[in-house]
Design a protein around this motif. Structure first.
Motif, PDB file in Angstrom:
ATOM      1  N   HIS A   1       8.089  39.006 -38.078  1.00  0.00           N
ATOM      2  CA  HIS A   1       7.864  39.091 -39.530  1.00  0.00           C
ATOM      3  C   HIS A   1       8.588  37.959 -40.247  1.00  0.00           C
ATOM      4  O   HIS A   1       8.037  37.342 -41.181  1.00  0.00           O
ATOM      5  CB  HIS A   1       8.335  40.442 -40.061  1.00  0.00           C
ATOM      6  CG  HIS A   1       7.361  41.563 -39.835  1.00  0.00           C
ATOM      7  ND1 HIS A   1       6.065  41.533 -40.293  1.00  0.00           N
ATOM      8  CD2 HIS A   1       7.495  42.752 -39.185  1.00  0.00           C
ATOM      9  CE1 HIS A   1       5.438  42.646 -39.945  1.00  0.00           C
ATOM     10  NE2 HIS A   1       6.289  43.402 -39.264  1.00  0.00           N
ATOM     11  N   PHE A   2       9.814  37.686 -39.850  1.00  0.00           N
ATOM     12  CA  PHE A   2      10.564  36.581 -40.444  1.00  0.00           C
ATOM     13  C   PHE A   2       9.841  35.253 -40.220  1.00  0.00           C
ATOM     14  O   PHE A   2       9.694  34.442 -41.149  1.00  0.00           O
ATOM     15  CB  PHE A   2      11.978  36.502 -39.856  1.00  0.00           C
ATOM     16  CG  PHE A   2      12.975  37.390 -40.541  1.00  0.00           C
ATOM     17  CD1 PHE A   2      13.320  37.182 -41.883  1.00  0.00           C
ATOM     18  CD2 PHE A   2      13.578  38.428 -39.862  1.00  0.00           C
ATOM     19  CE1 PHE A   2      14.241  38.004 -42.517  1.00  0.00           C
ATOM     20  CE2 PHE A   2      14.494  39.258 -40.499  1.00  0.00           C
ATOM     21  CZ  PHE A   2      14.832  39.043 -41.826  1.00  0.00           C
TER      22      PHE A   2
ATOM     23  N   TYR B   1       8.381  32.839 -43.135  1.00  0.00           N
ATOM     24  CA  TYR B   1       8.793  31.450 -43.337  1.00  0.00           C
ATOM     25  C   TYR B   1       7.598  30.501 -43.266  1.00  0.00           C
ATOM     26  O   TYR B   1       7.525  29.515 -44.005  1.00  0.00           O
ATOM     27  CB  TYR B   1       9.828  31.047 -42.279  1.00  0.00           C
ATOM     28  CG  TYR B   1      11.240  31.495 -42.606  1.00  0.00           C
ATOM     29  CD1 TYR B   1      11.870  31.065 -43.788  1.00  0.00           C
ATOM     30  CD2 TYR B   1      11.954  32.316 -41.737  1.00  0.00           C
ATOM     31  CE1 TYR B   1      13.163  31.459 -44.086  1.00  0.00           C
ATOM     32  CE2 TYR B   1      13.244  32.721 -42.032  1.00  0.00           C
ATOM     33  CZ  TYR B   1      13.847  32.290 -43.211  1.00  0.00           C
ATOM     34  OH  TYR B   1      15.133  32.676 -43.504  1.00  0.00           O
TER      35      TYR B   1
ATOM     36  N   THR C   1      12.298  24.963 -43.304  1.00  0.00           N
ATOM     37  CA  THR C   1      12.130  26.303 -42.735  1.00  0.00           C
ATOM     38  C   THR C   1      10.744  26.505 -42.149  1.00  0.00           C
ATOM     39  O   THR C   1      10.583  27.182 -41.137  1.00  0.00           O
ATOM     40  CB  THR C   1      12.397  27.382 -43.795  1.00  0.00           C
ATOM     41  OG1 THR C   1      11.580  27.129 -44.938  1.00  0.00           O
ATOM     42  CG2 THR C   1      13.868  27.384 -44.203  1.00  0.00           C
TER      43      THR C   1
ATOM     44  N   ALA D   1      10.146  27.506 -38.293  1.00  0.00           N
ATOM     45  CA  ALA D   1       9.386  28.707 -37.946  1.00  0.00           C
ATOM     46  C   ALA D   1       8.240  28.365 -37.001  1.00  0.00           C
ATOM     47  O   ALA D   1       7.946  29.120 -36.069  1.00  0.00           O
ATOM     48  CB  ALA D   1       8.850  29.383 -39.202  1.00  0.00           C
TER      49      ALA D   1
ATOM     50  N   LEU E   1      16.876  28.884 -39.767  1.00  0.00           N
ATOM     51  CA  LEU E   1      16.267  30.084 -40.357  1.00  0.00           C
ATOM     52  C   LEU E   1      17.264  31.229 -40.525  1.00  0.00           C
ATOM     53  O   LEU E   1      16.890  32.307 -40.991  1.00  0.00           O
ATOM     54  CB  LEU E   1      15.102  30.560 -39.488  1.00  0.00           C
ATOM     55  CG  LEU E   1      13.941  29.557 -39.310  1.00  0.00           C
ATOM     56  CD1 LEU E   1      12.889  30.131 -38.373  1.00  0.00           C
ATOM     57  CD2 LEU E   1      13.309  29.197 -40.651  1.00  0.00           C
TER      58      LEU E   1
ATOM     59  N   LEU F   1      18.613  33.070 -38.256  1.00  0.00           N
ATOM     60  CA  LEU F   1      18.189  34.183 -37.416  1.00  0.00           C
ATOM     61  C   LEU F   1      19.093  34.376 -36.190  1.00  0.00           C
ATOM     62  O   LEU F   1      18.747  35.121 -35.264  1.00  0.00           O
ATOM     63  CB  LEU F   1      16.744  33.976 -36.943  1.00  0.00           C
ATOM     64  CG  LEU F   1      15.657  34.007 -38.021  1.00  0.00           C
ATOM     65  CD1 LEU F   1      14.287  33.751 -37.389  1.00  0.00           C
ATOM     66  CD2 LEU F   1      15.652  35.356 -38.739  1.00  0.00           C
TER      67      LEU F   1
END
Length: 242
Positions: A83-84, A88, A96, A100, A145, A147
């Motif tokens: 989903h992230f 992005y 970003t 991604a 990102l 993450l």
């Protein structure tokens, strides 16, 4: 003495296991000095024991609940990451968006719907993805990102699932061998019917020795066959009336 009929092939697993047990007991009680008959009886009783053990065995892997829980947590983390990445990509800012794309390309190269795979296939795919994430370009994209924590959590859950899976395998290996009773039903029936053929011949050739045993086996098998026929007729009548 009445002819001993073969056990009907439509006898279910439990019926086959039970009749094999009782015929085996009858042969034991007869205490005949008959090498062939006693040898076949050893096989018949062994199959009966295996079938009964299989009927009563617990189905499913050890630690199944723990495995399912770990797999669900892993799937949730993987889904969050995807989903992230899609977010992005849609936001599509230069740094970003490009980062991604790098990570998304790695994931997609391993196929789609990874969480829908079996635990084993999913584990292999995620191991490969997480290894690819350690390469310089991917590691930089994860940092860009923000993450890092999510990927670390996914790595930890992947490692935890591997640990539980290994524990499950070890517990399974310690269980006594369980044979699926359906896999030896036909063989058991064949052994029993072979014994019946033998007793039919021997009771005619030497009724004084084999007659009582043959009569007992006839009573056991013919009675069960009648029950099987009654069940078959009842099922057919029920189907016709529907």
């Amino acid at each position: 003495m009445s002819q001993i009929n073969h056990l009907l092939t439509s006898a279910i697993v439990a019926e086959t296991a039970d009749i094999a047990k009782h015929v085996g007991i009858a042969i034991d009680n007869a205490t005949l000095t008959d090498e062939y008959l006693n040898g076949e009886n050893v096989k018949l009783k062994a199959n009966s024991v295996l079938m009964v053990r299989g009927i009563g065995s617990e189905k499913g892997k050890e630690l199944k609940e723990e495995l399912d829980t770990a797999d669900a947590r892993r799937d949730a983390l993987f889904s969050a990451m995807m989903h992230f990445l899609r977010g992005y990509q849609r936001w599509n800012k230069n740094s970003t968006g490009e980062a991604a794309d790098v990570l998304y390309a790695i994931v997609k190269s391993h196929g789609s719907n990874i969480p829908r795979l079996s635990i084993e296939k999913e584990s292999a795919m995620l191991d490969s993805i997480l290894n690819a994430f350690q390469k310089e370009e991917a590691a930089q994209a994860i940092t860009t990102l923000n993450l890092t924590e999510l990927v670390t959590d996914l790595q930890s859950e992947q490692a935890h699932l591997h640990e539980v899976y290994q524990q499950s395998a070890e517990l399974e290996s310690e269980k006594p061998e369980v044979v699926a009773p359906s896999s030896i039903k036909r063989e058991t029936q064949a052994i029993l019917n072979g014994i019946i053929d033998y007793l039919n011949v021997m009771s005619k050739a030497n009724a004084a020795v084999y007659g009582t045993l043959a009569a007992t086996v006839a009573e056991l098998v013919n009675t069960l066959n009648e029950k099987i026929k009654a069940r078959y007729n009842s099922n057919n009548t029920s189907t016709e009336n529907n």
